[in-house]
Design an enzyme around this catalytic site. Structure first.
Site, PDB file in Angstrom:
ATOM      1  N   THR A  46       1.571  54.713  67.007  1.00 45.95           N
ATOM      2  CA  THR A  46       0.502  54.964  66.050  1.00 45.95           C
ATOM      3  C   THR A  46      -0.797  54.370  66.606  1.00 45.95           C
ATOM      4  O   THR A  46      -0.761  53.501  67.480  1.00 45.95           O
ATOM      5  CB  THR A  46       0.846  54.386  64.664  1.00 45.95           C
ATOM      6  OG1 THR A  46       1.108  52.996  64.790  1.00 45.95           O
ATOM      7  CG2 THR A  46       2.064  55.084  64.072  1.00 45.95           C
ATOM      8  N   THR A  48      -3.592  52.243  65.930  1.00 42.95           N
ATOM      9  CA  THR A  48      -3.924  50.820  66.074  1.00 42.95           C
ATOM     10  C   THR A  48      -2.830  50.078  66.820  1.00 42.95           C
ATOM     11  O   THR A  48      -3.111  49.219  67.661  1.00 42.95           O
ATOM     12  CB  THR A  48      -4.168  50.178  64.691  1.00 42.95           C
ATOM     13  OG1 THR A  48      -5.247  50.870  64.056  1.00 42.95           O
ATOM     14  CG2 THR A  48      -4.511  48.706  64.820  1.00 42.95           C
ATOM     15  N   CYS A  49      -1.597  50.419  66.547  1.00 44.84           N
ATOM     16  CA  CYS A  49      -0.468  49.742  67.187  1.00 44.84           C
ATOM     17  C   CYS A  49      -0.483  49.945  68.699  1.00 44.84           C
ATOM     18  O   CYS A  49      -0.234  49.007  69.469  1.00 44.84           O
ATOM     19  CB  CYS A  49       0.846  50.259  66.600  1.00 44.84           C
ATOM     20  SG  CYS A  49       0.939  50.136  64.797  1.00 44.84           S
ATOM     21  N   SER A  50      -0.779  51.170  69.130  1.00 43.29           N
ATOM     22  CA  SER A  50      -0.753  51.504  70.552  1.00 43.29           C
ATOM     23  C   SER A  50      -2.031  51.144  71.292  1.00 43.29           C
ATOM     24  O   SER A  50      -1.997  50.804  72.471  1.00 43.29           O
ATOM     25  CB  SER A  50      -0.493  53.004  70.741  1.00 43.29           C
ATOM     26  OG  SER A  50       0.821  53.319  70.363  1.00 43.29           O
TER      27      SER A  50
END
Length: 160
Positions: A46, A48-50
């Site tokens: 996703t 922000t996560c990546s």
């Protein structure tokens, strides 16, 4: 109610991709006798996560370890195959262990589950980070809503 500073982590089993395939890992195996920087994301791959969360811990892994962290662990309510592929794609290598909480049992047990059904993602984990010393939470940083402030590697570095 969510887990608090001073609480012992509940018993749970994660899955980790290894050279021999998926392997179960208990909270005792993962956190016992170590200082662990744990962070959780709502979903692998996703935005922000990546783009920010996982890369921040990969980039700051040496700094975290220099301040006494034995291991850095990322968890998410994704299957072990996705977590393994995401870690490989992100260059996590030996710096960040990728542990799958496939059914969300750990997120639920610590009271940090997230209903992302409105986004078509089902039950997930909230975004947070914590420092765990021998299975006991010593710092806990839970994000509000869709924010990314207190669960970052930089924020955690200031706590050590």
């Amino acid at each position: 109610m969510s887990i608090q500073v001073g609480d012992k982590l509940p018993e749970a089993t994660f899955m980790e991709m290894t050279a021999d395939g998926p392997q179960p890992r208990t909270t005792e195996q993962v956190f016992g006798g170590k200082t662990v920087a744990l962070f959780a994301v709502p979903g692998a791959y996703t935005p922000t996560c990546s783009a920010r969360h996982l890369p921040g811990f990969v980039d700051k892994s040496g700094d975290l370890k220099a301040k006494g962290v034995d291991e850095i662990i990322c968890t998410s309510v994704n299957d072990v195959f996705v977590m393994g592929a995401w870690g490989k794609d992100a260059g996590a290598g030996e710096t960040v262990r990728m542990l799958a909480d496939g059914n969300g049992a750990f997120a639920k047990a610590i009271g940090l589950e997230l209903d992302a059904s409105g986004f078509g993602m089902g039950q997930r984990s909230q975004r947070y980070s914590m420092i765990v010393k021998d299975g006991t939470v010593s710092e806990l940083n839970v994000e509000d809503g869709g924010e990314f402030k207190v669960s970052s590697a930089d924020y955690m570095l200031n706590q050590l």
